[in-house]
Structure formats: C-alpha cells, structure tokens
Write a protein that holds these residues in place. Structure first.
Motif, PDB file in Angstrom:
ATOM      1  N   GLY A 103     -15.412  -5.842 -10.577  1.00  0.00           N
ATOM      2  CA  GLY A 103     -15.883  -5.325  -9.247  1.00  0.00           C
ATOM      3  C   GLY A 103     -17.375  -5.474  -9.095  1.00  0.00           C
TER       4      GLY A 103
ATOM      5  N   ILE B 208     -10.136  -4.584 -10.749  1.00  0.00           N
ATOM      6  CA  ILE B 208      -9.398  -5.615 -10.211  1.00  0.00           C
ATOM      7  C   ILE B 208      -8.507  -6.204 -11.093  1.00  0.00           C
ATOM      8  CG2 ILE B 208      -9.812  -7.991  -8.844  1.00  0.00           C
ATOM      9  CD1 ILE B 208     -11.213  -5.425  -8.002  1.00  0.00           C
TER      10      ILE B 208
ATOM     11  N   LEU C  59      -8.857 -10.702  -2.120  1.00  0.00           N
ATOM     12  CA  LEU C  59      -8.530  -9.488  -2.762  1.00  0.00           C
ATOM     13  C   LEU C  59      -7.679  -8.542  -1.802  1.00  0.00           C
ATOM     14  CD1 LEU C  59      -9.494  -7.493  -5.009  1.00  0.00           C
ATOM     15  CD2 LEU C  59     -11.386  -6.751  -3.538  1.00  0.00           C
TER      16      LEU C  59
ATOM     17  N   LYS D 144       0.891  -1.118   0.012  1.00  0.00           N
ATOM     18  CA  LYS D 144      -0.039  -0.001  -0.080  1.00  0.00           C
ATOM     19  C   LYS D 144       0.989   1.227   0.057  1.00  0.00           C
ATOM     20  CE  LYS D 144      -4.159  -1.918   2.086  1.00  0.00           C
ATOM     21  NZ  LYS D 144      -4.914  -2.111   3.432  1.00  0.00           N
TER      22      LYS D 144
ATOM     23  N   SER E 166     -19.348  -8.161  -5.861  1.00  0.00           N
ATOM     24  CA  SER E 166     -20.400  -7.735  -4.739  1.00  0.00           C
ATOM     25  C   SER E 166     -21.617  -8.429  -5.134  1.00  0.00           C
ATOM     26  CB  SER E 166     -20.355  -6.121  -4.614  1.00  0.00           C
ATOM     27  OG  SER E 166     -20.802  -5.783  -6.099  1.00  0.00           O
TER      28      SER E 166
ATOM     29  N   GLY F 190     -10.246   1.382  -9.124  1.00  0.00           N
ATOM     30  CA  GLY F 190     -11.216   0.457  -8.494  1.00  0.00           C
ATOM     31  C   GLY F 190     -11.345  -0.774  -9.251  1.00  0.00           C
TER      32      GLY F 190
ATOM     33  N   MET G 201      -1.686  -2.076  -9.610  1.00  0.00           N
ATOM     34  CA  MET G 201      -2.731  -1.235  -8.848  1.00  0.00           C
ATOM     35  C   MET G 201      -2.283   0.319  -8.885  1.00  0.00           C
ATOM     36  SD  MET G 201      -1.839  -3.646  -5.364  1.00  0.00           S
ATOM     37  CE  MET G 201      -2.895  -3.243  -4.276  1.00  0.00           C
TER      38      MET G 201
ATOM     39  N   LYS H 245      -6.535  -4.672  -1.442  1.00  0.00           N
ATOM     40  CA  LYS H 245      -6.838  -3.615  -1.690  1.00  0.00           C
ATOM     41  C   LYS H 245      -5.895  -2.477  -1.500  1.00  0.00           C
ATOM     42  CE  LYS H 245     -11.788  -4.198  -0.847  1.00  0.00           C
ATOM     43  NZ  LYS H 245     -13.083  -3.391  -0.642  1.00  0.00           N
ATOM     44  N   THR H 246      -5.892  -1.533  -2.123  1.00  0.00           N
ATOM     45  CA  THR H 246      -5.185  -0.317  -1.995  1.00  0.00           C
ATOM     46  C   THR H 246      -5.363   0.629  -0.804  1.00  0.00           C
ATOM     47  OG1 THR H 246      -6.504   1.045  -3.545  1.00  0.00           O
ATOM     48  CG2 THR H 246      -4.436   0.085  -4.482  1.00  0.00           C
ATOM     49  N   LYS H 247      -6.544   0.582  -0.642  1.00  0.00           N
ATOM     50  CA  LYS H 247      -6.925   1.427   0.475  1.00  0.00           C
ATOM     51  C   LYS H 247      -7.329   0.882   1.731  1.00  0.00           C
ATOM     52  CE  LYS H 247      -8.084   5.615  -2.169  1.00  0.00           C
ATOM     53  NZ  LYS H 247      -7.637   5.197  -3.439  1.00  0.00           N
TER      54      LYS H 247
ATOM     55  N   PHE I 262      -5.902  -8.055  -7.114  1.00  0.00           N
ATOM     56  CA  PHE I 262      -5.452  -6.753  -6.655  1.00  0.00           C
ATOM     57  C   PHE I 262      -6.485  -5.629  -7.198  1.00  0.00           C
ATOM     58  CE2 PHE I 262      -2.069  -9.614  -7.336  1.00  0.00           C
ATOM     59  CZ  PHE I 262      -1.418  -9.753  -5.704  1.00  0.00           C
ATOM     60  N   GLU I 263      -6.929  -4.921  -6.117  1.00  0.00           N
ATOM     61  CA  GLU I 263      -7.719  -3.730  -6.513  1.00  0.00           C
ATOM     62  C   GLU I 263      -7.031  -2.525  -6.765  1.00  0.00           C
ATOM     63  OE1 GLU I 263     -11.872  -2.377  -5.004  1.00  0.00           O
ATOM     64  OE2 GLU I 263     -10.304  -1.394  -3.761  1.00  0.00           O
TER      65      GLU I 263
END
Length: 237
Positions: free
Chosen positions: A221, A119, A233, A26, A225, A117, A66, A235-237, A112-113
């Motif tokens: 994405g 993937i 997954l 990150k 969901s 946004g 990413m 995530k970057t955040k 990886f997101e």
C-alpha cells in the motif's frame, strides 16, 4: 533473459474488468464479512457467497483475499505500525509473499485491496519459484523503501521447501552487497510460523501471519502511493 511475467490470466478482464463484476465482488465481500463475523468457517462462507453471486473460481479466490471478520480487522488495525515507526528498526519481510505480489502488480495483473487495507494477488508459489522480468524492479522498490525510511536492517525470509528459494536468496544478497544495504536473507522450513513469532515488525499480506504477528506494516500500500505505481487495483470500498 527470460520473457516471463506474472500478468493477467486469460479471462481475468472478463472476471474483474467491468464495473458490473467489481460491484458484484464488493457486495460479496460485504456478505462474507457478515458471515465470518458470525463465526462461519471461511470455506462454508465463501461457498455460500460464491453461489449467491455466481462467482467463478478466481473471483472466489479474490473474495477470500479481500474478506475478514470484524474481530480480525480490529486486531490487525491495532497491530499496524506507521511508516515513522520503522526508522532504525529491524524489519522482517515475507520474501515470496512480497516479491510475487510486486511482480504481479508490475506485470499489470489485477490486485485486490482487502478490508484490512492489504493488497493481495491471485498468483502464488506452487512448489517452484521462477524469476520473471519484473523481479529486479521489485527488489529495487524494496531498496528504495529501505533507504528512504532509514531502516536499520531488513531480513528476507524465504520458504526453504520451495524450489529455487536458494537462488532468489542469493539474488537479494548480491543486490544488497552491490548497493551496500544492510540486508540478510534466511531460508525457513516454516516461514509463516517464524514470522508470526518474531519480535520484529513484519511485512506480509498473508492473513494468518497478520492475525498472529506482534506488529506489521503495509508495504505494498505504501509503495503504490509513494512510488506512484500504475496498478490494476480492485478496491473493497
């Protein structure tokens, strides 16, 4: 029936399975975004950041997938359409990009997101495409998305130079015929250029295509969901 899948590489749990490694990645993405936004070339930026955080080759590959510059992120956001915009439209799908990503995700490989946004995964076509255990499930997920959102037509675009592209094209068309779906499949020598220049809405997570196409939709994405998929997954955040 074969027993292949697109799961994790040996060592991926060490590279991506701990909070320490994910935190490092990150931070690396933040640095990469900073450098790309100041026009550093991607290769130079990823070398610099990779050295700074002592990243291994596959971590650098994930880092590149990413990352994006501020300008890229802004432009991609402007061109992204909502699910409601797909009704009664013709959609163009980046065949290998989407199907291999879904196969990886369904095989519990790490995905990886990106900051945009999207993937992305760490596998790819290296001249030959081989069907795996998750291929049909991937096609079924796309069919579910197609039906639920009343899409008028779905056009799959595959790379003609890739060995077995004719076979996967045939599989998609046979599935569509059996299930009465308005699908087409086409082989292109330069699918990226074809998709980027298309007037329709594009489904891909390929960064170059997203930067050059007119409109795009984040299918993976959405599927994660909507279908409540179990994913590894990052995530970057």
């Amino acid at each position: 029936m074969n027993n292949r899948n697109r799961g994790k590489n040996t060592g991926d749990d060490t590279l991506f399975g701990s909070e320490k490694q994910v935190s490092k990645l990150k931070l690396a993405v933040e640095d990469m975004q900073y450098l790309l936004s100041r026009d550093y070339p991607e290769k130079a930026a990823s070398d610099l950041v990779g050295n700074r955080y002592r990243l291994k080759t596959r971590q650098i590959q994930a880092l590149r997938g990413m990352s994006a510059s501020d300008v890229q992120l802004h432009n991609r956001q402007l061109k992204h359409v909502d699910i409601s915009d797909l009704k009664e439209k013709t959609i163009y799908l980046d065949g290998f990009n989407v199907i291999i990503l879904l196969e990886s995700l369904l095989s519990e490989a790490y995905v990886f997101e990106g900051l945009d946004g999207c993937i992305r995964d760490l596998s790819g076509v290296h001249g030959t495409y081989k069907r795996v255990n998750q291929t049909l499930r991937a096609v079924e997920l796309i069919a579910s998305f197609y039906r639920k959102n009343h899409i008028q037509k779905l056009v799959w675009i595959f790379d003609q130079p890739v060995s077995n592209s004719g076979r996967i094209k045939q599989l998609v068309l046979e599935y569509a015929e059996q299930n009465r779906l308005n699908w087409e499949a086409d082989l292109q020598f330069n699918p990226d250029k074809f998709l980027a220049e298309s007037s329709g809405i594009i489904i891909s997570s390929d960064a170059w295509i997203l930067d050059h196409c007119k409109e795009w939709f984040n299918l993976i994405g959405y599927l994660i969901s909507e279908e409540n998929l179990s994913v590894n997954l990052i995530k970057t955040k």
